[in-house]
Design a protein around this motif. Structure first.
Motif, PDB file in Angstrom:
ATOM      1  N   THR A  73       0.835  -1.211   0.000  1.00 53.79           N
ATOM      2  CA  THR A  73       0.000   0.000   0.000  1.00 53.79           C
ATOM      3  C   THR A  73       0.869   1.261   0.000  1.00 53.79           C
ATOM      4  O   THR A  73       0.640   2.190  -0.785  1.00 53.79           O
ATOM      5  N   ALA A  74       1.870   1.290   0.877  1.00 48.00           N
ATOM      6  CA  ALA A  74       2.757   2.451   0.942  1.00 48.00           C
ATOM      7  C   ALA A  74       3.587   2.588  -0.326  1.00 48.00           C
ATOM      8  O   ALA A  74       3.824   3.702  -0.817  1.00 48.00           O
ATOM      9  N   ALA A  75       4.023   1.457  -0.889  1.00 42.02           N
ATOM     10  CA  ALA A  75       4.836   1.486  -2.104  1.00 42.02           C
ATOM     11  C   ALA A  75       4.047   2.046  -3.279  1.00 42.02           C
ATOM     12  O   ALA A  75       4.563   2.858  -4.061  1.00 42.02           O
ATOM     13  N   LEU A  76       2.805   1.620  -3.440  1.00 46.07           N
ATOM     14  CA  LEU A  76       1.987   2.108  -4.548  1.00 46.07           C
ATOM     15  C   LEU A  76       1.691   3.600  -4.407  1.00 46.07           C
ATOM     16  O   LEU A  76       1.729   4.344  -5.398  1.00 46.07           O
ATOM     17  N   ALA A  77       1.401   4.037  -3.199  1.00 47.64           N
ATOM     18  CA  ALA A  77       1.121   5.459  -2.984  1.00 47.64           C
ATOM     19  C   ALA A  77       2.350   6.308  -3.310  1.00 47.64           C
ATOM     20  O   ALA A  77       2.245   7.356  -3.959  1.00 47.64           O
ATOM     21  N   THR A  78       3.523   5.853  -2.882  1.00 49.79           N
ATOM     22  CA  THR A  78       4.748   6.608  -3.143  1.00 49.79           C
ATOM     23  C   THR A  78       5.116   6.550  -4.622  1.00 49.79           C
ATOM     24  O   THR A  78       5.606   7.543  -5.186  1.00 49.79           O
ATOM     25  N   ALA A  79       4.877   5.418  -5.260  1.00 49.52           N
ATOM     26  CA  ALA A  79       5.142   5.313  -6.697  1.00 49.52           C
ATOM     27  C   ALA A  79       4.265   6.281  -7.476  1.00 49.52           C
ATOM     28  O   ALA A  79       4.717   6.901  -8.448  1.00 49.52           O
ATOM     29  N   TRP A  80       3.010   6.427  -7.056  1.00 53.99           N
ATOM     30  CA  TRP A  80       2.132   7.391  -7.723  1.00 53.99           C
ATOM     31  C   TRP A  80       2.635   8.813  -7.505  1.00 53.99           C
ATOM     32  O   TRP A  80       2.612   9.641  -8.418  1.00 53.99           O
ATOM     33  N   ALA A  81       3.080   9.108  -6.280  1.00 56.29           N
ATOM     34  CA  ALA A  81       3.634  10.431  -5.996  1.00 56.29           C
ATOM     35  C   ALA A  81       4.842  10.711  -6.882  1.00 56.29           C
ATOM     36  O   ALA A  81       5.008  11.816  -7.402  1.00 56.29           O
ATOM     37  N   ALA A  82       5.687   9.687  -7.076  1.00 50.71           N
ATOM     38  CA  ALA A  82       6.867   9.848  -7.939  1.00 50.71           C
ATOM     39  C   ALA A  82       6.454  10.059  -9.392  1.00 50.71           C
ATOM     40  O   ALA A  82       7.069  10.850 -10.118  1.00 50.71           O
ATOM     41  N   THR A  83       5.414   9.370  -9.820  1.00 47.50           N
ATOM     42  CA  THR A  83       4.912   9.540 -11.187  1.00 47.50           C
ATOM     43  C   THR A  83       4.395  10.963 -11.401  1.00 47.50           C
ATOM     44  O   THR A  83       4.695  11.604 -12.405  1.00 47.50           O
ATOM     45  N   VAL A  84       3.617  11.456 -10.430  1.00 44.18           N
ATOM     46  CA  VAL A  84       3.108  12.822 -10.512  1.00 44.18           C
ATOM     47  C   VAL A  84       4.274  13.818 -10.478  1.00 44.18           C
ATOM     48  O   VAL A  84       4.251  14.856 -11.142  1.00 44.18           O
ATOM     49  N   GLY A  85       5.316  13.479  -9.716  1.00 45.59           N
ATOM     50  CA  GLY A  85       6.479  14.348  -9.606  1.00 45.59           C
ATOM     51  C   GLY A  85       7.400  14.318 -10.802  1.00 45.59           C
ATOM     52  O   GLY A  85       8.436  14.982 -10.808  1.00 45.59           O
ATOM     53  N   GLY A  86       7.062  13.537 -11.827  1.00 46.23           N
ATOM     54  CA  GLY A  86       7.845  13.511 -13.055  1.00 46.23           C
ATOM     55  C   GLY A  86       8.984  12.525 -13.054  1.00 46.23           C
ATOM     56  O   GLY A  86       9.837  12.551 -13.954  1.00 46.23           O
ATOM     57  N   ASP A  87       9.043  11.634 -12.063  1.00 49.79           N
ATOM     58  CA  ASP A  87      10.133  10.671 -11.988  1.00 49.79           C
ATOM     59  C   ASP A  87       9.767   9.358 -12.658  1.00 49.79           C
ATOM     60  O   ASP A  87       8.596   9.077 -12.928  1.00 49.79           O
ATOM     61  N   LEU A  88      10.789   8.546 -12.905  1.00 49.15           N
ATOM     62  CA  LEU A  88      10.604   7.227 -13.511  1.00 49.15           C
ATOM     63  C   LEU A  88      10.565   6.191 -12.395  1.00 49.15           C
ATOM     64  O   LEU A  88      11.395   6.222 -11.476  1.00 49.15           O
ATOM     65  N   VAL A  89       9.598   5.287 -12.466  1.00 49.97           N
ATOM     66  CA  VAL A  89       9.376   4.333 -11.379  1.00 49.97           C
ATOM     67  C   VAL A  89       9.631   2.907 -11.864  1.00 49.97           C
ATOM     68  O   VAL A  89       9.140   2.492 -12.916  1.00 49.97           O
ATOM     69  N   GLY A  90      10.414   2.160 -11.070  1.00 48.18           N
ATOM     70  CA  GLY A  90      10.644   0.747 -11.318  1.00 48.18           C
ATOM     71  C   GLY A  90      10.377  -0.049 -10.052  1.00 48.18           C
ATOM     72  O   GLY A  90      10.129   0.523  -8.986  1.00 48.18           O
ATOM     73  N   TYR A  91      10.414  -1.364 -10.146  1.00 50.84           N
ATOM     74  CA  TYR A  91      10.155  -2.185  -8.964  1.00 50.84           C
ATOM     75  C   TYR A  91      11.026  -3.432  -8.969  1.00 50.84           C
ATOM     76  O   TYR A  91      11.532  -3.874 -10.009  1.00 50.84           O
ATOM     77  N   TYR A  92      11.177  -3.994  -7.767  1.00 49.05           N
ATOM     78  CA  TYR A  92      12.071  -5.141  -7.568  1.00 49.05           C
ATOM     79  C   TYR A  92      11.544  -5.938  -6.377  1.00 49.05           C
ATOM     80  O   TYR A  92      11.125  -5.365  -5.366  1.00 49.05           O
ATOM     81  N   SER A  93      11.529  -7.256  -6.497  1.00 51.94           N
ATOM     82  CA  SER A  93      11.118  -8.106  -5.378  1.00 51.94           C
ATOM     83  C   SER A  93      12.129  -9.226  -5.197  1.00 51.94           C
ATOM     84  O   SER A  93      12.784  -9.648  -6.155  1.00 51.94           O
ATOM     85  N   TYR A  94      12.213  -9.711  -3.973  1.00 49.01           N
ATOM     86  CA  TYR A  94      13.196 -10.754  -3.670  1.00 49.01           C
ATOM     87  C   TYR A  94      12.776 -11.497  -2.408  1.00 49.01           C
ATOM     88  O   TYR A  94      12.013 -10.995  -1.582  1.00 49.01           O
ATOM     89  N   ASP A  95      13.270 -12.706  -2.274  1.00 50.26           N
ATOM     90  CA  ASP A  95      13.161 -13.453  -1.026  1.00 50.26           C
ATOM     91  C   ASP A  95      14.449 -14.256  -0.872  1.00 50.26           C
ATOM     92  O   ASP A  95      15.502 -13.676  -0.630  1.00 50.26           O
ATOM     93  N   VAL A  96      14.392 -15.574  -1.102  1.00 48.28           N
ATOM     94  CA  VAL A  96      15.626 -16.350  -1.029  1.00 48.28           C
ATOM     95  C   VAL A  96      16.545 -16.044  -2.214  1.00 48.28           C
ATOM     96  O   VAL A  96      17.750 -16.273  -2.160  1.00 48.28           O
TER      97      VAL A  96
END
Length: 409
Positions: A231-254
């Protein structure tokens, strides 16, 4: 009285009972039919959803039993309200506790016969589907868009100075301006002081990195930590999009799982939302060394990396601290830790017995070790966002806006 007469008298109650059962069955065998339902197509995780069921030809006192799937929770037994036309309906509330597509295949109806001799429990096919998705209510409300635009592009002139800022124009130097903005060469040619006016650089790279290991499955405030993080990641990603930045994502476990290079626009946010909606709940331990090394190799350009992860104690966090420290030498990092309100509540209450005292000591030790880890990360230049689930989103967006305003990326 002869034995045959006695047997006939003894058999008589059973005959009467059998006749009553047959009569009761004839009066009460009114099988409901034409089950219809209304359900929302999507429900935000953590929200309450409502499912409306309606039946025709319903008997009086109709109830039902539902076996909820893992992603939904609600009352197991429900009761219909019968209408004068013989139909019955019920509005069921359930809470969305896990992301995914969850199906309610069957419904067990329950009602008793007119003479209270029989109970009917037929199974009726339901076939309802509820899709539980990450919570983007703040995005849809427009609150984040308004906040970001007001902060970055409001009536106040945005003159960001620092590494990465782009030249806008020259203007006469006046008292109160930063002396570092003076262009000495042009000032010498004009024989008067002139200063560079800079505008904020856009198109920064922002990467959301989600640890999806078993520690992120711990429930806090009724939801797994990973869902609060999403939830926090999506909200911040939207803020970055509105702010004109480029957004990427990464997930990991083992090991590293998914990486998407930073991309501009709402399409990047849509991909991020779809990806988080399908992010599985796993029970694997996190390998921070492999994950941070892979992320560092995939991001050659200086980026703002927002890491959502968790740890147990200082010992288990050693590799986490070491590898985040290496990543922080090239990139600007925000470390997001979600606090457990129940843990903090434990240390605020006095212990009533020996078990309570032991729990209090363990809780204090856990909070102290957590603080030590966050302090060590802060000394390595990592920005820390340590907040409760209900405030982590606001704190993270505020931190992002502060970084943008100060041109730290």
């Amino acid at each position: 009285m002869s034995g045959g007469a006695l047997r006939e008298i003894a058999f008589l109650p059973w005959a009467i009972l059998a006749a009553l059962v047959i009569l009761d069955l004839a009066l009460s065998l009114r099988r409901p039919r034409d089950l219809s339902f209304e359900a929302p197509t999507e429900v935000f995780v953590g929200d309450t959803a409502y499912l409306v069921l309606e039946l025709r030809n319903a008997p009086a006192g109709l109830g039902a039993r539902i076996d909820w799937p893992a992603g939904l929770s609600g009352d197991r037994e429900i009761f219909f309200r019968r209408q004068p036309d013989g139909s019955a309906s019920v509005k069921i509330s359930c809470r969305a506790v896990c992301r995914g597509l969850w199906r309610l295949e069957h419904l067990w109806l329950m009602w008793t016969s007119r003479l209270q001799l029989l109970e009917f429990v037929p199974r009726l096919k339901l076939g309802a589907e509820l899709r539980i998705v990450p919570n983007i209510r703040l995005v849809q409300s427009g609150q984040i868009t308004t906040t970001v635009k007001s902060a970055l592009y409001g009536v106040k002139e945005n003159r960001a100075i620092g590494e990465g800022s782009e030249f806008e124009q020259l203007r006469d130097f006046v008292q109160g301006m930063d002396i570092k903005t003076i262009d000495w060469k042009r000032s010498a040619k004009r024989r008067s002081l002139v200063a560079k006016e800079l505008r904020s650089e856009r198109n920064h790279h922002v990467i959301v990195a989600l640890d999806n290991g078993y520690l992120m499955r711990e429930e806090i405030a009724g939801l797994p930590k990973i869902d609060h993080a999403v939830t926090a990641a999506l909200a911040t990603a939207w803020a970055a999009t509105v702010g004109g930045d480029l957004v990427g994502y990464y997930s990991y476990d083992v090991r590293p799982r998914t990486f998407s290079a930073p991309a501009p626009g709402r399409n990047a946010f849509a991909r991020l939302r779809n990806w988080t909606a399908e992010l599985d709940y796993v029970s694997r331990e996190t390998n921070h060394t492999l994950a941070m090394t892979e992320l560092n190799a995939r991001t050659p350009k200086r980026s703002l990396i927002i890491i959502f992860t968790d740890f147990i104690d200082t010992t288990s966090a050693e590799l986490l601290i070491e590898n985040i420290g290496i990543l922080a030498k090239r990139h600007l990092l925000i470390f997001v830790a979600i606090r457990d309100p129940d843990m903090e509540k434990l240390v605020e209450e006095a212990a009533g017995d020996l078990d309570g005292a032991a729990t209090l000591v363990a809780a204090n030790q856990s909070i102290h070790e957590r603080r030590l880890v966050l302090e060590r990360l802060a000394r390595k230049g990592v920005t820390i966002v340590d907040a409760k689930p209900n405030t982590v989103t606001a704190r993270l967006i505020s931190t992002y806006l502060d970084i943008k305003a100060r041109e730290l990326i």
